[in-house]
Design an enzyme around this catalytic site. Structure first.
Site, PDB file in Angstrom:
ATOM      1  N   ASP A  36       0.837  -1.194   0.000  1.00  0.00           N
ATOM      2  CA  ASP A  36       0.000   0.000   0.000  1.00  0.00           C
ATOM      3  C   ASP A  36       0.877   1.252   0.000  1.00  0.00           C
ATOM      4  O   ASP A  36       1.357   1.695   1.033  1.00  0.00           O
ATOM      5  CB  ASP A  36      -0.904  -0.002   1.239  1.00  0.00           C
ATOM      6  CG  ASP A  36      -1.889   1.166   1.226  1.00  0.00           C
ATOM      7  OD1 ASP A  36      -1.748   2.061   0.361  1.00  0.00           O
ATOM      8  OD2 ASP A  36      -2.798   1.179   2.077  1.00  0.00           O
ATOM      9  N   HIS A  56       0.304   8.035   3.538  1.00  0.00           N
ATOM     10  CA  HIS A  56       1.169   7.416   4.542  1.00  0.00           C
ATOM     11  C   HIS A  56       2.639   7.799   4.393  1.00  0.00           C
ATOM     12  O   HIS A  56       3.473   7.337   5.184  1.00  0.00           O
ATOM     13  CB  HIS A  56       1.029   5.898   4.465  1.00  0.00           C
ATOM     14  CG  HIS A  56      -0.394   5.441   4.522  1.00  0.00           C
ATOM     15  ND1 HIS A  56      -1.191   5.621   5.624  1.00  0.00           N
ATOM     16  CD2 HIS A  56      -1.184   4.836   3.581  1.00  0.00           C
ATOM     17  CE1 HIS A  56      -2.394   5.147   5.380  1.00  0.00           C
ATOM     18  NE2 HIS A  56      -2.418   4.666   4.152  1.00  0.00           N
ATOM     19  N   ILE A  67      -0.061   9.385   8.183  1.00  0.00           N
ATOM     20  CA  ILE A  67      -0.583   8.479   9.203  1.00  0.00           C
ATOM     21  C   ILE A  67      -0.201   7.038   8.885  1.00  0.00           C
ATOM     22  O   ILE A  67       0.143   6.706   7.747  1.00  0.00           O
ATOM     23  CB  ILE A  67      -2.117   8.599   9.324  1.00  0.00           C
ATOM     24  CG1 ILE A  67      -2.796   8.248   7.985  1.00  0.00           C
ATOM     25  CG2 ILE A  67      -2.510   9.988   9.797  1.00  0.00           C
ATOM     26  CD1 ILE A  67      -4.314   8.224   8.040  1.00  0.00           C
ATOM     27  N   GLY A  69      -3.999   1.698   8.265  1.00  0.00           N
ATOM     28  CA  GLY A  69      -4.906   0.969   9.151  1.00  0.00           C
ATOM     29  C   GLY A  69      -4.565  -0.507   9.214  1.00  0.00           C
ATOM     30  O   GLY A  69      -4.660  -1.143  10.265  1.00  0.00           O
TER      31      GLY A  69
END
Length: 287
Positions: free
Chosen positions: A191, A196, A211, A214
């Protein structure tokens, strides 16, 4: 705009993927395992070179990246126009994941829910990973929230009820620190979304900084089960599911609260310093 009938009919079978022990070890490093080079239990997931021969172990939630990108259709084909966020992940493990394999993925749509024009849409997918003999390794149920795509006229339908954690005090509480560069490591598992890794992109999306994925946080919760109730044995975990409720910022300390009832482990995760719950409704079922 989402065409409900078209999206519900979408599926792709027999998508081919392969991975090696390098991918397995990179994933384990990506969720923070091996940070202590003297911790033998975690080294078993990140190091195949040993003085005493032992098999390399595979974190069960590696299944979430083993066929990264397996989708029944592109965002454009689905009619998605805006940001799509991870909502939930629920993986059932049928067989131990090998350290290297050629696998296939069958992907289909389980449901599309219209939450309203100003509320968005929820899309649920099912992915079945199979080994080279066609035997199921894992079944992944994924839920995604399409922020800008509600109001397409589809059913609002009730989604499956989330698992409720017990109301009593947790049986165990553990802290798992994340690294400041952890998202940059984890993104190499598949990903590579700029949210990110790119500060400017993150700020445009409303975040002060990039961030953590998840799904990296999801892997961290699996780490917690491995080290507390599974004896670091991947085969001890039959199912692992969680709902994402807030992002982790690289460098946060993730506090896991765990409850054990028979072979069912309930869990949730918080970042106490920022006063947020990042994982809700967690459940892990042991063999």
């Amino acid at each position: 705009m989402i065409d409900y009938e078209k999206v519900m009919a979408m599926r792709k079978d027999g998508l081919r993927y392969s991975y090696t022990d390098r991918d397995v070890m990179l994933y384990a490093c990506g969720i923070g395992m091996g940070a202590d080079p003297m911790e033998e239990n975690e080294l078993a997931f990140v190091n195949e070179a040993t003085a005493t021969v032992r098999p390399l172990k595979v974190v069960p939630t590696f299944a979430s990246v083993a066929a990264w990108g397996a989708e029944p259709g592109t965002s454009r084909e689905m009619g998605l126009t805006g940001v799509v966020l991870d909502g939930e992940r629920d993986i059932t493990f049928h067989k131990p994941l090998p350290t290297a394999a050629n696998i296939t993925a069958d992907v289909s749509i389980l449901g599309v829910y219209d939450k309203g024009k100003d509320t968005g849409a929820v899309i649920r997918l099912r992915t079945v990973l199979k080994d080279s003999d066609g035997l199921a390794l894992a079944t992944l149920v994924s839920s995604y929230f399409a922020v800008a795509d509600g109001g397409f006229g589809g059913p609002c339908g009730a989604q499956p009820k989330a698992h409720d954690v017990p109301s009593r005090s947790p049986d165990q509480v553990i802290d798992i620190p994340t690294r400041r560069d952890q998202a940059l490591i984890y993104r190499l598992c598949g990903d590579r979304y700029a949210l990110h890794s790119e500060p400017q992109f993150a700020r445009r999306a409303g975040y002060a900084q990039p961030i953590l994925h998840g799904m990296c946080t999801y892997g961290i919760t699996c780490r917690a089960i491995l080290q507390t109730y599974a004896g670091y044995e991947p085969v001890a975990i039959r199912r692992h599911a969680a709902r994402f409720s807030a992002p982790v910022v690289p460098g946060d300390i993730v506090t896991l609260e765990l409850w054990k009832d028979g072979n069912v482990i309930s869990f949730q995760a918080k970042v106490k310093e920022r006063g947020v719950t990042v994982i809700k409704n967690g459940i892990s079922v042991l063999t």
